[in-house]
Motif scaffolding. Structure first.
Motif, mmCIF file in Angstrom:
data_model
loop_
_atom_site.group_PDB
_atom_site.id
_atom_site.type_symbol
_atom_site.label_atom_id
_atom_site.label_comp_id
_atom_site.label_asym_id
_atom_site.label_seq_id
_atom_site.Cartn_x
_atom_site.Cartn_y
_atom_site.Cartn_z
ATOM 1 N N ALA A 52 0.841 -1.205 0.000
ATOM 2 C CA ALA A 52 0.000 0.000 0.000
ATOM 3 C C ALA A 52 0.877 1.256 0.000
ATOM 4 N N TYR A 53 1.789 1.297 -0.960
ATOM 5 C CA TYR A 53 2.707 2.434 -1.123
ATOM 6 C C TYR A 53 3.423 2.733 0.205
ATOM 7 N N GLY A 54 3.749 1.639 0.913
ATOM 8 C CA GLY A 54 4.496 1.782 2.163
ATOM 9 C C GLY A 54 3.623 1.980 3.391
ATOM 10 N N ASP A 302 16.327 2.864 6.289
ATOM 11 C CA ASP A 302 14.930 3.112 6.673
ATOM 12 C C ASP A 302 14.176 3.847 5.573
ATOM 13 N N GLY A 303 14.859 4.119 4.473
ATOM 14 C CA GLY A 303 14.200 4.775 3.350
ATOM 15 C C GLY A 303 14.492 6.252 3.219
ATOM 16 N N VAL A 304 15.314 6.802 4.119
ATOM 17 C CA VAL A 304 15.713 8.213 3.960
ATOM 18 C C VAL A 304 16.735 8.259 2.831
ATOM 19 N N VAL A 376 7.229 7.850 0.022
ATOM 20 C CA VAL A 376 6.460 7.030 0.974
ATOM 21 C C VAL A 376 6.693 5.533 0.763
ATOM 22 N N THR A 377 6.856 5.133 -0.500
ATOM 23 C CA THR A 377 6.983 3.701 -0.783
ATOM 24 C C THR A 377 8.281 3.132 -0.248
ATOM 25 N N ARG A 378 9.316 3.976 -0.172
ATOM 26 C CA ARG A 378 10.630 3.463 0.219
ATOM 27 C C ARG A 378 10.828 3.403 1.724
ATOM 28 N N ARG A 382 12.057 -1.769 8.507
ATOM 29 C CA ARG A 382 12.483 -1.643 9.904
ATOM 30 C C ARG A 382 11.676 -0.589 10.666
ATOM 31 N N VAL A 383 11.021 0.285 9.927
ATOM 32 C CA VAL A 383 10.249 1.358 10.570
ATOM 33 C C VAL A 383 8.855 0.831 10.923
#
Ligand SMILES: *Cc1c(COP(=O)(O)O)cnc(C)c1O
Length: 393
Positions: A52-54, A302-304, A376-378, A382-383
């Protein structure tokens, strides 16, 4: 800053978590409701691919159904089967496959299968015969995107072979669909050309003996800007999560949408630091005065985006900062200034709805040179996701 009445007020993230993605499920439901209004007579398929797009597959899917979506769409079969295993009974369409995937499981689970190749048509037929059931198929046509979808000469063969298999009750062609290349540029000549081609293929399918009841073409951008492309069903994705698919044409609130995700970390430390100190790997940033450095325990794992080094916007104690120096795997640093009263444990807000002056996912997209979808998707596995409003709607 958003002042529209739908603005969410997020409670602080739970303490004790390095980082947390808060997901407002009421926003997901409300966004779907707004999209449904736009869609008029067409039904809404909420696209919940890529977790769901993250935002989390199952809670988001359920919230979308509460908001009035009558279909769910995913790219991969495993996502569709996950929905079924969790007891979701709404129609689910999966559309991107490779040879050897378990189409038998799909047919058994009553998952609608997107077919754009002869090989997948053959495998769906085998799955139907293995299960003794009639497979539900949506033919995916490439009307000019130049990506997934059938085009001539294979399209002709897919149409005639589908009609033959439908006559044998091996499958039922429930739908026919396609995808735009330029939906986010309303008025682009390819939009009209793709629609005309789409209608031509529907006519061709009827001539071949098929009667696809569900014609669908519109993603978020076309749902919001192009009513002539709504047909029987629209397939919004990014807008379900409150992001604008056309940020140059309108912010979320201009379309009655609001961002469903707030991404927040907790400062791990705040330490005093003299002028002239290099910060993080490679010392890409150097303090210019006596200051206080805040350590944010979130990084590219974490996608940052690492591309956010020096530019990613973050709000701490009501003030906005840019990432100081490089984003690392697990952490990055903010130069909070000598007068900052921030302390370890304080919230560092990466993005949210923007109503409290915090950055939005769109701000992040612009800062790092990408699109809000990717931001948002990335957000990494871990979050932890914290769901708000789950019992509402
Ligand atoms: C991802 C996807 C959508 C949703 O697109 P948005 O731009 O997020 O609304 C719709 N249809 C197909 C085929 C897709 O792959």
């Amino acid at each position: 800053m958003s002042t529209h009445p739908l603005t969410t007020v997020f409670a602080p993230a739970p303490p004790g978590l390095p980082a947390c993605a808060q997901v407002d499920l009421q926003a997901v439901s409300d966004n779907v409701r707004a999209l449904k209004e736009r869609a008029g007579a067409a039904e809404v398929m909420a696209v919940v691919k890529a977790d769901a797009y993250g935002h989390g597959l199952l809670p988001s899917a359920r919230a979308a159904l509460r908001g009035g979506a009558t279909w769910l769409g995913v790219a991969q079969l495993a996502e569709a089967l996950q929905l079924r295993a969790a007891g979701v009974t709404a129609p689910v369409l999966s559309w991107l496959h490779v040879p050897g995937q378990d189409f038998t499981a799909a047919v058994e689970a009553d998952v609608d299968v997107g077919v754009s190749t002869l090989w997948s048509l053959a495998q769906v037929r085998e799955a139907a015969s293995a299960t003794g059931r009639t497979a539900r198929v949506h033919l995916k046509v490439d009307t000019g995107l130049g990506r997934n979808g059938a085009w001539d000469p294979e399209l002709d063969e897919i149409l005639t072979e589908s009609a033959r298999l439908q006559a044998e009750h091996a499958l039922e062609v429930v739908g026919i669909f396609s995808h735009f290349a330029y939906a986010d540029a309303p008025g682009h000549p390819t939009v009209e050309a793709q629609q005309q081609r789409f209608e031509g293929v529907v006519a061709q399918a009827r001539k071949a003996g098929l009667d696809p009841a569900v014609r669908h073409l519109a993603n978020s951008a076309a749902t919001l800007t192009n009513p002539s492309a709504h047909y029987d069903l629209v397939r919004p994705g990014v807008s379900v999560y409150g992001l604008s698919p056309v940020p140059d044409l309108g912010a979320p609130e201009d379309f009655g949408l609001r961002e469903a995700m707030r991404l927040v970390a907790r400062l791990s430390s705040v330490k005093d630091c003299p002028a002239g100190q290099g910060v993080s790997y490679g010392h890409a940033y150097t303090t210019t005065a006596q200051t206080r450095l805040g350590l944010v325990p979130m990084g590219y794992s974490d996608g940052v985006p690492r591309h956010a080094s020096g530019v990613g916007p973050v709000q701490v104690a009501g003030r906005r900062y840019a990432v100081a120096g490089r984003v690392c795997m697990d952490q990055f640093v903010l130069d909070l200034g000598a007068d900052s009263s921030a302390t370890a444990g304080d919230e560092a807000v990466l993005f949210g709805v923007g109503a409290a002056g915090e950055p939005t996912a769109q701000d992040w997209a612009e800062a790092v040179g990408t699109i809000n979808y990717e931001i948002v998707t990335r957000v990494g596995a871990r979050v932890p996701r914290q769901y708000l409003g789950e019992d509402l709607g």
